[in-house]
Structures are given as structure tokens and as C-alpha cells.
Write a protein that holds these residues in place. Structure first.
Motif, PDB file in Angstrom:
ATOM      1  N   GLY A  85       0.816  -1.214   0.000  1.00 19.64           N
ATOM      2  CA  GLY A  85       0.000   0.000   0.000  1.00 19.64           C
ATOM      3  C   GLY A  85       0.848   1.262   0.000  1.00 19.64           C
ATOM      4  N   THR A  86       1.970   1.220   0.708  1.00 21.36           N
ATOM      5  CA  THR A  86       2.873   2.370   0.732  1.00 21.36           C
ATOM      6  C   THR A  86       3.495   2.582  -0.636  1.00 21.36           C
ATOM      7  OG1 THR A  86       3.315   1.909   3.068  1.00 21.36           O
ATOM      8  CG2 THR A  86       4.833   3.404   1.938  1.00 21.36           C
ATOM      9  N   PHE A  87       3.877   1.488  -1.304  1.00 19.87           N
ATOM     10  CA  PHE A  87       4.397   1.600  -2.679  1.00 19.87           C
ATOM     11  C   PHE A  87       3.368   2.306  -3.560  1.00 19.87           C
ATOM     12  CE2 PHE A  87       6.752  -2.755  -2.223  1.00 19.87           C
ATOM     13  CZ  PHE A  87       7.754  -2.175  -1.478  1.00 19.87           C
ATOM     14  N   TRP A 103      13.234   7.026  -0.871  1.00 20.34           N
ATOM     15  CA  TRP A 103      12.435   7.688   0.165  1.00 20.34           C
ATOM     16  C   TRP A 103      12.265   6.770   1.369  1.00 20.34           C
ATOM     17  CZ3 TRP A 103       7.678   7.107   2.653  1.00 20.34           C
ATOM     18  CH2 TRP A 103       7.247   8.222   3.378  1.00 20.34           C
ATOM     19  N   LEU A 104      11.975   5.509   1.108  1.00 23.50           N
ATOM     20  CA  LEU A 104      11.762   4.568   2.204  1.00 23.50           C
ATOM     21  C   LEU A 104      13.033   4.313   3.023  1.00 23.50           C
ATOM     22  CD1 LEU A 104       9.380   1.993   0.504  1.00 23.50           C
ATOM     23  CD2 LEU A 104       8.853   3.419   2.501  1.00 23.50           C
ATOM     24  N   GLY A 115      15.513   6.142  12.503  1.00 18.30           N
ATOM     25  CA  GLY A 115      15.791   5.511  11.218  1.00 18.30           C
ATOM     26  C   GLY A 115      14.995   6.120  10.090  1.00 18.30           C
ATOM     27  N   ALA A 116      14.732   5.274   9.107  1.00 19.00           N
ATOM     28  CA  ALA A 116      14.053   5.676   7.882  1.00 19.00           C
ATOM     29  C   ALA A 116      12.602   5.209   7.901  1.00 19.00           C
ATOM     30  CB  ALA A 116      14.807   5.071   6.696  1.00 19.00           C
ATOM     31  N   PRO A 117      11.787   5.675   6.944  1.00 18.32           N
ATOM     32  CA  PRO A 117      10.399   5.220   6.882  1.00 18.32           C
ATOM     33  C   PRO A 117      10.250   3.691   6.861  1.00 18.32           C
ATOM     34  CG  PRO A 117      10.658   7.135   5.490  1.00 18.32           C
ATOM     35  CD  PRO A 117      12.034   6.764   5.972  1.00 18.32           C
ATOM     36  N   GLU A 128       1.410   6.046  10.032  1.00 15.94           N
ATOM     37  CA  GLU A 128       2.136   7.312  10.082  1.00 15.94           C
ATOM     38  C   GLU A 128       2.965   7.510   8.822  1.00 15.94           C
ATOM     39  OE1 GLU A 128       3.948  10.908  11.287  1.00 15.94           O
ATOM     40  OE2 GLU A 128       2.089   9.927  11.865  1.00 15.94           O
ATOM     41  N   VAL A 129       3.616   6.466   8.361  1.00 11.17           N
ATOM     42  CA  VAL A 129       4.440   6.572   7.151  1.00 11.17           C
ATOM     43  C   VAL A 129       3.555   6.829   5.940  1.00 11.17           C
ATOM     44  CG1 VAL A 129       6.022   5.325   5.615  1.00 11.17           C
ATOM     45  CG2 VAL A 129       6.330   5.208   8.091  1.00 11.17           C
TER      46      VAL A 129
END
Length: 138
Positions: A85-87, A103-104, A115-117, A128-129
């Protein structure tokens, strides 16, 4: 007025890559298609289909430009379901696969975890991400 032509933008590879992070070092650990197939116990064709179906994203890395998947996109059972879903949200916002991967994996001090997303997603902060990803599209 001058008869000198306006300078043309530099289209050499060096200028094109100047603003794109070095994905290979940013991500760190990558799995080639054969490595991913071995990790999750499936044929190579299945991993290629996962990439085609956007269950995972891949980028061409290294001197030989081999297709590889960021290791954090998979576990021993297969693609991490919380990523798809984030993609989609990031792609709908206009990012290509390399930009999504970058970005991730780019550290963000404002996230609820260090850290990172991708690290925030794996720590349970998927919503949140995704909210932040949707804000990028606005």
C-alpha cells in the motif's frame, strides 16, 4: 544582444545522477533475484512475478546493473504485506521505483522511531508513514 547561444543543460550521466541518492549504499543490504528466491523458498520466476506485481520493488545496482530487492522488503515468508500500500501511495504521488526505494530508506529524524520510513513501517508505524507519503502527493 549577444549572438552567443544560451548554455545548454549538461545531459551527461554525471549531471543526471547528481541529485539522485546512491541507492546501493543508501539501502545497504540487497537481495538479487536468486538470493530472494532462496530466502523465501520459491523459483526465480515467482520472485520475478512478485516484482512485476509490485509486491516488492527492485532496482538495478552494481557494475553489472543486476536487479536486486532491498532486503528489508522481504522476510523468510515472502514480501512484507504492509509495504504494498505504501508503494502504491508513493507511486500515485508521482515517484518511480528508484525514488520510492530511496524515500523509504532515507533517514528521517521526525519519525516516531529512529531511522528511515522503512524502519518505522517494520516497527508498526505503517499508518504514520503512509500519511506522510500522502502529504508528498499534495
Amino acid at each position: 544582444m549577444s549572438d552567443t547561444p544560451a548554455p545548454q543543460p549538461d545531459t551527461s550521466d554525471e549531471s543526471i545522477d547528481r541529485d539522485v541518492p546512491d541507492l546501493e549504499s543508501l539501502v545497504g543490504t540487497w537481495l538479487t533475484v536468486p538470493d530472494a528466491a532462496e530466502l523465501i523458498g520459491v523459483p526465480l520466476s515467482h520472485v520475478r512475478q512478485l516484482i512485476a506485481d509490485r509486491e516488492v520493488l527492485a532496482a538495478r545496482i552494481g557494475e553489472r546493473r543486476v536487479a536486486a530487492i532491498p532486503a528489508k522488503f522481504l522476510d523468510e515468508t515472502g514480501p512484507r504485506p504492509e509495504l504494498r500500500g505504501t508503494f502504491t501511495v508513493l507511486a500515485d504521488g508521482g515517484m518511480d521505483d528508484d525514488e520510492i526505494i530511496a524515500w523509504l530508506h532515507t533517514p528521517d529524524a521526525t519519525l516516531p522511531v529512529e531511522g528511515a520510513p522503512i524502519d518505522a513501517i517494520l516497527a508498526g508505524f505503517k499508518t504514520e508513514v503512509r500519511r506522510r507519503a500522502q502529504e508528498l502527493a499534495l
